[in-house]
Design a protein around this motif. Structure first.
Motif, PDB file in Angstrom:
ATOM      1  N   GLN A 147      68.045  24.545 -30.844  1.00 53.06           N
ATOM      2  CA  GLN A 147      69.489  24.379 -31.022  1.00 53.06           C
ATOM      3  C   GLN A 147      69.886  22.920 -31.217  1.00 53.06           C
ATOM      4  O   GLN A 147      70.733  22.600 -32.040  1.00 53.06           O
ATOM      5  CB  GLN A 147      70.228  24.897 -29.776  1.00 53.06           C
ATOM      6  N   GLN A 148      69.255  22.031 -30.419  1.00 51.60           N
ATOM      7  CA  GLN A 148      69.662  20.633 -30.471  1.00 51.60           C
ATOM      8  C   GLN A 148      69.337  19.989 -31.808  1.00 51.60           C
ATOM      9  O   GLN A 148      70.153  19.268 -32.365  1.00 51.60           O
ATOM     10  CB  GLN A 148      69.005  19.842 -29.330  1.00 51.60           C
ATOM     11  N   THR A 149      68.111  20.267 -32.310  1.00 48.71           N
ATOM     12  CA  THR A 149      67.751  19.712 -33.614  1.00 48.71           C
ATOM     13  C   THR A 149      68.710  20.236 -34.663  1.00 48.71           C
ATOM     14  O   THR A 149      69.148  19.517 -35.570  1.00 48.71           O
ATOM     15  CB  THR A 149      66.312  20.107 -34.004  1.00 48.71           C
ATOM     16  N   LEU A 150      69.073  21.515 -34.502  1.00 46.07           N
ATOM     17  CA  LEU A 150      69.991  22.146 -35.431  1.00 46.07           C
ATOM     18  C   LEU A 150      71.313  21.390 -35.450  1.00 46.07           C
ATOM     19  O   LEU A 150      71.838  21.037 -36.504  1.00 46.07           O
ATOM     20  CB  LEU A 150      70.214  23.578 -34.973  1.00 46.07           C
ATOM     21  N   LYS A 151      71.827  21.123 -34.243  1.00 39.63           N
ATOM     22  CA  LYS A 151      73.113  20.413 -34.140  1.00 39.63           C
ATOM     23  C   LYS A 151      73.012  19.038 -34.783  1.00 39.63           C
ATOM     24  O   LYS A 151      73.902  18.596 -35.494  1.00 39.63           O
ATOM     25  CB  LYS A 151      73.489  20.236 -32.665  1.00 39.63           C
ATOM     26  N   GLN A 152      71.883  18.358 -34.495  1.00 35.45           N
ATOM     27  CA  GLN A 152      71.741  16.998 -35.021  1.00 35.45           C
ATOM     28  C   GLN A 152      71.599  16.998 -36.542  1.00 35.45           C
ATOM     29  O   GLN A 152      72.154  16.143 -37.209  1.00 35.45           O
ATOM     30  CB  GLN A 152      70.562  16.301 -34.360  1.00 35.45           C
ATOM     31  N   SER A 153      70.869  18.008 -37.058  1.00 35.76           N
ATOM     32  CA  SER A 153      70.728  18.062 -38.523  1.00 35.76           C
ATOM     33  C   SER A 153      72.082  18.308 -39.166  1.00 35.76           C
ATOM     34  O   SER A 153      72.398  17.755 -40.209  1.00 35.76           O
ATOM     35  CB  SER A 153      69.788  19.178 -38.953  1.00 35.76           C
ATOM     36  N   LEU A 154      72.877  19.158 -38.511  1.00 36.71           N
ATOM     37  CA  LEU A 154      74.206  19.446 -39.049  1.00 36.71           C
ATOM     38  C   LEU A 154      75.058  18.185 -39.055  1.00 36.71           C
ATOM     39  O   LEU A 154      75.758  17.891 -40.022  1.00 36.71           O
ATOM     40  CB  LEU A 154      74.898  20.504 -38.182  1.00 36.71           C
ATOM     41  N   ALA A 155      74.955  17.428 -37.945  1.00 43.41           N
ATOM     42  CA  ALA A 155      75.720  16.185 -37.854  1.00 43.41           C
ATOM     43  C   ALA A 155      75.289  15.240 -38.966  1.00 43.41           C
ATOM     44  O   ALA A 155      76.106  14.582 -39.613  1.00 43.41           O
ATOM     45  CB  ALA A 155      75.503  15.541 -36.494  1.00 43.41           C
ATOM     46  N   GLN A 156      73.957  15.219 -39.192  1.00 47.34           N
ATOM     47  CA  GLN A 156      73.404  14.360 -40.232  1.00 47.34           C
ATOM     48  C   GLN A 156      73.938  14.758 -41.603  1.00 47.34           C
ATOM     49  O   GLN A 156      74.252  13.925 -42.438  1.00 47.34           O
ATOM     50  CB  GLN A 156      71.885  14.550 -40.251  1.00 47.34           C
ATOM     51  N   LEU A 157      74.029  16.079 -41.789  1.00 44.70           N
ATOM     52  CA  LEU A 157      74.530  16.598 -43.048  1.00 44.70           C
ATOM     53  C   LEU A 157      75.961  16.118 -43.255  1.00 44.70           C
ATOM     54  O   LEU A 157      76.398  15.848 -44.363  1.00 44.70           O
ATOM     55  CB  LEU A 157      74.475  18.123 -43.013  1.00 44.70           C
ATOM     56  N   ASN A 158      76.675  16.009 -42.147  1.00 48.17           N
ATOM     57  CA  ASN A 158      78.035  15.482 -42.229  1.00 48.17           C
ATOM     58  C   ASN A 158      78.040  13.973 -42.391  1.00 48.17           C
ATOM     59  O   ASN A 158      79.082  13.353 -42.536  1.00 48.17           O
ATOM     60  CB  ASN A 158      78.828  15.848 -40.978  1.00 48.17           C
ATOM     61  N   GLY A 159      76.865  13.376 -42.284  1.00 51.31           N
ATOM     62  CA  GLY A 159      76.771  11.967 -42.619  1.00 51.31           C
ATOM     63  C   GLY A 159      76.744  10.977 -41.470  1.00 51.31           C
ATOM     64  O   GLY A 159      77.092   9.819 -41.664  1.00 51.31           O
ATOM     65  N   THR A 160      76.316  11.395 -40.252  1.00 53.31           N
ATOM     66  CA  THR A 160      76.317  10.408 -39.164  1.00 53.31           C
ATOM     67  C   THR A 160      75.337   9.265 -39.412  1.00 53.31           C
ATOM     68  O   THR A 160      75.687   8.113 -39.240  1.00 53.31           O
ATOM     69  CB  THR A 160      75.978  11.023 -37.789  1.00 53.31           C
ATOM     70  N   LEU A 161      74.118   9.613 -39.816  1.00 56.76           N
ATOM     71  CA  LEU A 161      73.140   8.549 -40.060  1.00 56.76           C
ATOM     72  C   LEU A 161      73.584   7.710 -41.260  1.00 56.76           C
ATOM     73  O   LEU A 161      73.489   6.482 -41.247  1.00 56.76           O
ATOM     74  CB  LEU A 161      71.742   9.134 -40.283  1.00 56.76           C
ATOM     75  N   SER A 162      74.096   8.402 -42.268  1.00 56.05           N
ATOM     76  CA  SER A 162      74.573   7.670 -43.444  1.00 56.05           C
ATOM     77  C   SER A 162      75.668   6.682 -43.044  1.00 56.05           C
ATOM     78  O   SER A 162      75.692   5.539 -43.504  1.00 56.05           O
ATOM     79  CB  SER A 162      75.139   8.634 -44.483  1.00 56.05           C
ATOM     80  N   ALA A 163      76.558   7.138 -42.148  1.00 57.15           N
ATOM     81  CA  ALA A 163      77.660   6.266 -41.721  1.00 57.15           C
ATOM     82  C   ALA A 163      77.113   5.071 -40.956  1.00 57.15           C
ATOM     83  O   ALA A 163      77.561   3.935 -41.149  1.00 57.15           O
ATOM     84  CB  ALA A 163      78.635   7.046 -40.850  1.00 57.15           C
ATOM     85  N   TRP A 164      76.122   5.336 -40.109  1.00 58.03           N
ATOM     86  CA  TRP A 164      75.527   4.266 -39.311  1.00 58.03           C
ATOM     87  C   TRP A 164      74.884   3.230 -40.229  1.00 58.03           C
ATOM     88  O   TRP A 164      75.042   2.019 -40.053  1.00 58.03           O
ATOM     89  CB  TRP A 164      74.483   4.889 -38.369  1.00 58.03           C
ATOM     90  N   ILE A 165      74.164   3.731 -41.225  1.00 59.01           N
ATOM     91  CA  ILE A 165      73.477   2.828 -42.152  1.00 59.01           C
ATOM     92  C   ILE A 165      74.497   2.053 -42.996  1.00 59.01           C
ATOM     93  O   ILE A 165      74.333   0.866 -43.256  1.00 59.01           O
ATOM     94  CB  ILE A 165      72.493   3.621 -43.029  1.00 59.01           C
ATOM     95  N   HIS A 166      75.545   2.752 -43.346  1.00 50.30           N
ATOM     96  CA  HIS A 166      76.596   2.105 -44.123  1.00 50.30           C
ATOM     97  C   HIS A 166      77.194   0.936 -43.333  1.00 50.30           C
ATOM     98  O   HIS A 166      77.491  -0.132 -43.876  1.00 50.30           O
ATOM     99  CB  HIS A 166      77.673   3.126 -44.466  1.00 50.30           C
ATOM    100  N   GLN A 167      77.326   1.170 -42.032  1.00 48.98           N
ATOM    101  CA  GLN A 167      77.855   0.146 -41.136  1.00 48.98           C
ATOM    102  C   GLN A 167      76.949  -1.090 -41.147  1.00 48.98           C
ATOM    103  O   GLN A 167      77.408  -2.232 -41.240  1.00 48.98           O
ATOM    104  CB  GLN A 167      77.942   0.740 -39.721  1.00 48.98           C
ATOM    105  N   ILE A 168      75.637  -0.846 -41.069  1.00 47.87           N
ATOM    106  CA  ILE A 168      74.672  -1.954 -41.091  1.00 47.87           C
ATOM    107  C   ILE A 168      74.741  -2.687 -42.424  1.00 47.87           C
ATOM    108  O   ILE A 168      74.711  -3.918 -42.490  1.00 47.87           O
ATOM    109  CB  ILE A 168      73.244  -1.421 -40.838  1.00 47.87           C
ATOM    110  N   GLU A 169      74.866  -1.906 -43.477  1.00 44.03           N
ATOM    111  CA  GLU A 169      74.967  -2.504 -44.809  1.00 44.03           C
ATOM    112  C   GLU A 169      76.181  -3.440 -44.875  1.00 44.03           C
ATOM    113  O   GLU A 169      76.100  -4.562 -45.375  1.00 44.03           O
ATOM    114  CB  GLU A 169      75.094  -1.373 -45.845  1.00 44.03           C
ATOM    115  N   LYS A 170      77.283  -2.961 -44.309  1.00 46.48           N
ATOM    116  CA  LYS A 170      78.505  -3.761 -44.315  1.00 46.48           C
ATOM    117  C   LYS A 170      78.308  -5.073 -43.545  1.00 46.48           C
ATOM    118  O   LYS A 170      78.757  -6.143 -43.977  1.00 46.48           O
ATOM    119  CB  LYS A 170      79.655  -2.967 -43.674  1.00 46.48           C
ATOM    120  N   GLN A 171      77.612  -4.983 -42.411  1.00 49.21           N
ATOM    121  CA  GLN A 171      77.332  -6.169 -41.603  1.00 49.21           C
ATOM    122  C   GLN A 171      76.497  -7.171 -42.391  1.00 49.21           C
ATOM    123  O   GLN A 171      76.753  -8.366 -42.372  1.00 49.21           O
ATOM    124  CB  GLN A 171      76.577  -5.764 -40.325  1.00 49.21           C
ATOM    125  N   LEU A 172      75.489  -6.640 -43.075  1.00 52.94           N
ATOM    126  CA  LEU A 172      74.604  -7.522 -43.845  1.00 52.94           C
ATOM    127  C   LEU A 172      75.379  -8.194 -44.980  1.00 52.94           C
ATOM    128  O   LEU A 172      75.181  -9.381 -45.270  1.00 52.94           O
ATOM    129  CB  LEU A 172      73.430  -6.728 -44.418  1.00 52.94           C
TER     130      LEU A 172
END
Ligand SMILES: Nc1nc2c(ncn2[C@@H]2O[C@H](COP(=O)(O)OP(=O)(O)OP(=O)(O)O)[C@@H](O)[C@H]2O)c(=O)[nH]1
Ligand SMILES: [Mg+2]
Length: 456
Positions: A147-172
Motif C-alpha cells: 500500500q505504501q509504495t502504491l501511495k508514494q508512486s501515486l504521489a510521484q505521478l502527481n509530481g512530488t519528486l518532479s516538484a522537489w527537483i524543480h525546486q533544486i533546479e531553481k536554487q541552482l
C-alpha cells in the motif's frame, strides 16, 4: 536534445493476458482515426473519423473483407488531450486470444505496427504530457507490492519528486544568476556573492543527504518488510515462526540447535508483503555448521526491518545470553520487539523491559505480536517521511549531482573565478535536466522504457 519523434500508429493490448471478460487494445499515432476507421463499422452508421472526440461508440471490428470479428466499444479521443498526446482509439473487446489476435491483425493490415515496451508512455513524455519521473512512477504504480509504495508512486505521478527537483533546479539557477551578477560588480569586494552561493549549495547538499538516507530503506520496503526472529537456542523461535505464519514451515524439536540455517517465508498482511525469517539460535558452539548458522543470524539482525527478539521466559538466562540480548536491543532498539516466550510455563524473569509475554500455545498472544508488528511497520513508514520514492536511475543521477556540487565547493574558496563557477553550475543544472528527462539521451530514455510492459 533532439529525440526522434515516432508518430507511426502503434497498437498493443493494455490489459493483462489471461482470463477475464474484457480486454482493452490501444491504438495511438498520427493515422489512428484513419486506421481505426478502416477496421470498424459503427452501430450509428457514422464513420469513426466523423464522430466527436472523447466519445464512446458501439460497433464492430471488421476484417478486410468486412466480416465482423467482435462487437466492441470504441473510445475515440483526438489529440492532444490524450495519454500520449496523439490521436488515440481504445477498443474494448471480449477477452479471447483469437479475437485479440484478429483485431491486432486487422490493425496491422490497416497500417499500424505493434507497440514496443512502454512506447505509449514514451510518447507521453516526448509530447510533454508528463516528465520522465512521472512516467517511471506509472511503472512503479503497476508493480507496487504494498500500500505504501502504491501511495508514494501515486504521489510521484502527481509530481512530488518532479516538484522537489524543480525546486533544486531553481536554487541552482539562482546561484548561476548570482555568479553572473558578480561580473558586473567585479570591484566590490563586499558583495559576498560567494557566501550566498555557498549557502544555496549547502542547502541542496542537505536535501540530497536526506534523500540518500532514506533510499536504502525505501528500496528494501519496496520489496517487502523483513521480520527476523532472533534469540538464543531453544527459546521457541521456530514455534513462534510457524504460529505467525499459520503453517508448520520450520522444524521444532526439544533439542537446542534445531534450526541451523535461515528459513524464509512470505505472506501478505494488510496490503504489505512480509518476509518472516527464522534463524539459528545464538550460543557459543564449536559445531562448524551451527557456527555458520549463528553468523547468518547476526547478519539477519542487521538486514531485518523488524527484529523479534525471542527470550526463553521459562528459565533463567545465562549472563552471556543476557549480554547478547542487551547488545542486540541497544544496537537495534528502534526496530526491535522483545518477546518473553513460553508464557504458559513462564518464570518471573525480567531481562528487557516492555517485553510481550507470548506462547505459540496462546493465540491471543500471537495476535498481540501481530499488532506490535503492525504498529512498528506504520512507524517505519512514517519515519521515512520523505515523500519521495526514487528508483536506481534517479538515485544514481542524484549521486552524480552531489558529486558535481562537491567539486564546485573548492571554487568558492579564495579569489573566486566566477566564469568558471558559472560554467560548473550550469553543468550541475544539466544533471538535473537528465533526471526529469528534459535533456536525456535517446539511449537512456529507451533503457527506462525497456522496464515497462507492452501496452503501457
Ligand atoms: N511449554 C512451551 N514450550 C515451548 C513453547 N515454545 C516452544 N516450546 C518448546 O521448546 C522447544 C524448542 O522450540 P523451538 O521452536 O524449536 O525453539 P527454537 O528457538 O527454534 O530452537 P533452535 O532452533 O534450536 O534455536 C520445543 O520442544 C518446543 O516444543 C511454548 O510457548 N511453551
Ligand atoms: Mg528453531
Amino acid at each position: 536534445m533532439l529525440l526522434s519523434r515516432d508518430e507511426a500508429t502503434i497498437i498493443a493490448q493494455c490489459t493483462p493476458k489471461g482470463s477475464g471478460a474484457l480486454a482493452l487494445l490501444r491504438l495511438s499515432g498520427i493515422n489512428t482515426l484513419d486506421i481505426a476507421g478502416k477496421m470498424s463499422t459503427l452501430a450509428s452508421g457514422k464513420k469513426l473519423i466523423d464522430v466527436p472526440t472523447h466519445t464512446i461508440q458501439y460497433g464492430s471490428v471488421v476484417d478486410q473483407k468486412g466480416t465482423a470479428i467482435d462487437q466492441v466499444l470504441f473510445l475515440v479521443m483526438h489529440g492532444p488531450k490524450t495519454f500520449t498526446g496523439q490521436d488515440t482509439v481504445e477498443i474494448s473487446c471480449h477477452n479471447n486470444p483469437f479475437i485479440i489476435e484478429a483485431i491486432t491483425a486487422a490493425a496491422l493490415k490497416s497500417g499500424a505496427r505493434l507497440a514496443q515496451e512502454g512506447e505509449f508512455t514514451k510518447r507521453a513524455v516526448l509530447n510533454k504530457k508528463m516528465d520522465l519521473i512521472q512516467a517511471e512512477a506509472i511503472n512503479d504504480l503497476i508493480h507496487a507490492n504494498n500500500q505504501q509504495t502504491l501511495k508514494q508512486s501515486l504521489a510521484q505521478l502527481n509530481g512530488t519528486l518532479s516538484a522537489w527537483i524543480h525546486q533544486i533546479e531553481k536554487q541552482l539557477i539562482k546561484a548561476i544568476a548570482l555568479s553572473e551578477a558578480s561580473f558586473e560588480f567585479i570591484d566590490e569586494e563586499d558583495m559576498a556573492f560567494g557566501t550566498q552561493i555557498e549557502k544555496i549549495l549547502a542547502g541542496i547538499m542537505d536535501d540530497i543527504e536526506k534523500i540518500k538516507e532514506s533510499f536504502d530503506q525505501q528500496n528494501q520496503i519496496r520489496n517487502g518488510i523483513r521480520i527476523a526472529l532472533i534469540g538464543s537456542v531453544n527459546a521457541g523461535k521456530s514455534s513462534l515462526f510457524n504460529a505467525l505464519l499459520g503453517k508448520d514451515r520450520a522444524i521444532v524439536t526439544e533439542q537446542p540447535g534445531t534450526t541451523r540455517d535461515v528459513i524464509e517465508s512470505g505472506l501478505y498482511r494488510n496490503g504489505t508483503y512480509l518476509t518472516m525469517v527464522d534463524t539459528a539460535g545464538l550460543r557459543q558452539t564449536e559445531d562448524k555448521i551451527e557456527k555458520e548458522g549463528i553468523k547468518r543470524s547476526e547478519q539477519e539482525a542487521q538486514k531485518a526491518d523488524i527484529i523479534l527478539l525471542i527470550i526463553d521466559g521459562s528459565r533463567e538466562n545465562s549472563k552471556e545470553e543476557q549480554a547478547i540480548y542487551h547488545e542486540l536491543h541497544t544496537t537495534h532498539r528502534h526496530k526491535t520487539i522483545v518477546i518473553k516466550n513460553k508464557a504458559d510455563i513462564a518464570k518471573d524473569v525480567d531481562i528487557v523491559p516492555d517485553a510481550i509475554s507470548a506462547s505459540y500455545k496462546q493465540p491471543k498472544s500471537i495476535e498481540t505480536i501481530n499488532q506490535a508488528i503492525e504498529r512498528m511497520i506504520n512507524r517505519l513508514f512514517t519515519t521515512i517521511a520523505s515523500p519521495l520514492l526514487l528508483n536506481q536511475r534517479q538515485f544514481n543521477l542524484l549521486l552524480q549531482l552531489e558529486q558535481k556540487l562537491i567539486e564546485i565547493f573548492p571554487l568558492l574558496k579564495g579569489t573566486i573565478q566566477y566564469e568558471l563557477l558559472s560554467y560548473h553550475l550550469s553543468d550541475a543544472v544539466a544533471h538535473i535536466a537528465e533526471l526529469t528527462g528534459k535533456t536525456i539521451s535517446e539511449e537512456s530514455m529507451n533503457a527506462v522504457f525497456r522496464e515497462f510492459c507492452v501496452g503501457k
